[in-house]
Design an enzyme around this catalytic site. Structure first.
Site, PDB file in Angstrom:
ATOM      1  N   HIS A 150      -2.299   6.788   4.260  1.00 20.07           N
ATOM      2  CA  HIS A 150      -1.262   5.782   4.536  1.00 20.07           C
ATOM      3  C   HIS A 150       0.140   6.229   4.128  1.00 20.07           C
ATOM      4  O   HIS A 150       0.970   5.421   3.711  1.00 20.07           O
ATOM      5  CB  HIS A 150      -1.609   4.440   3.865  1.00 20.07           C
ATOM      6  N   CYS A 184       0.806  -1.222   0.000  1.00 22.64           N
ATOM      7  CA  CYS A 184       0.000   0.000   0.000  1.00 22.64           C
ATOM      8  C   CYS A 184       0.840   1.273   0.000  1.00 22.64           C
ATOM      9  O   CYS A 184       0.722   2.121  -0.887  1.00 22.64           O
ATOM     10  CB  CYS A 184      -0.922   0.019   1.221  1.00 22.64           C
TER      11      CYS A 184
END
Length: 274
Positions: free
Chosen positions: A131, A75
């Site tokens: 993130h 990610c």
């Protein structure tokens, strides 16, 4: 509407590809960049999956698909590459995801895509998962070029409570936002509201980053009921999550058309890995 599925990470590539369709005096196109989280290559209808993805199937049919397209394996590195246009190994984010207990983030001396687009006259919004640093607000989207922020900073949240390890991970413009609801639906709702509220004075860059279908595998019963023949409960939930995301993307595309933005909007969709 210019539509790209699994398009290149840099929006500049999409702009170049769309250029022949734009008149010389046309306004700058809006950009809606949609990112799925851990969606498998074969987990869409047009790649032969049993998962119901009519919106993505339509994008693939009417737009451009890039079959030779690669992202980072996790990610954080993919999102870092997208935001910077540079390989993550050049600034230390190539190895793993940023965990909840870790305090580092995307280095502050990196120039990010929303900053560049703001300089080009765009209004910028992130709806969804970041993130790229959460322990210090200096790493947060509002401090990195986004005019508006809504959603989680980390992302591996409970889809209904928005908690990670018992801590809230749901924010709007840097402020914690206690809010009930299925996260995929809430992100779709907010993306639609952002489009409806856009005044059109400037072009819009909206980064719509779903946390679906990342774990935990959770979906409303109405979506689970669409897959009664799937015996594995995790697989059933995963299928349901992808369909729920597909429906929200459909709502976003409809909102663009209803707002009169569809004919001058580049839509990009891909997964961060999977």
């Amino acid at each position: 509407m210019f539509r790209f599925y699994r398009a290149a990470a840099l929006v500049a590539v999409a702009l170049t590809a769309a250029a022949p369709a734009l008149a010389a005096d046309a306004p700058k196109p809006n950009i809606v960049y949609i990112l799925a989280d851990d969606l498998g290559w074969a987990d869409v209808g047009f790649h032969g999956s049993e998962i119901q993805t009519p919106t993505l199937d339509g994008l693939a049919k009417d737009g451009v698909t890039l079959d030779q397209f690669y992202v980072q394996p996790m990610c954080t590195p993919t999102r870092a590459a997208l935001m910077t246009g540079r390989y993550p190994l050049r600034y230390g984010l190539q190895s793993f995801v940023i965990l909840p207990e870790q305090t580092y983030g995307l280095p502050l001396d990196e120039r990010l895509l929303p900053e560049a687009l703001k300089e080009a006259g765009y209004d910028t919004a992130i709806i969804g998962k970041w993130h790229l640093g959460h322990a210090d607000t200096a790493y947060w989207p509002k401090q990195r070029g986004f005019d508006y922020q809504y959603g989680p900073m980390i992302g591996e949240i409970d889809y209904f409570t928005h908690l990670i390890h018992g801590v809230n991970d749901w924010f709007v413009n840097n402020e914690p936002l206690p809010q009930e609801g299925y996260s995929t639906t809430l992100l779709g709702d907010e993306a639609v509201r952002t489009i409806e509220a856009h005044d059109g004075e400037n072009p819009l860059f909206m980064y719509l980053a779903f946390n679906a279908p990342h774990t935990p595998y959770q979906a409303p019963q109405a979506y689970l009921d669409r897959y009664p023949g799937v015996a594995d409960p995790n697989r059933q939930a995963y299928d349901a999550m992808v369909t729920a995301m597909d429906e929200q993307i459909g709502r976003v595309l409809s909102a663009l058309d209803e707002k009169g933005m569809g004919d001058n909007t580049i839509v990009v969709f891909h997964s961060d890995n999977g």
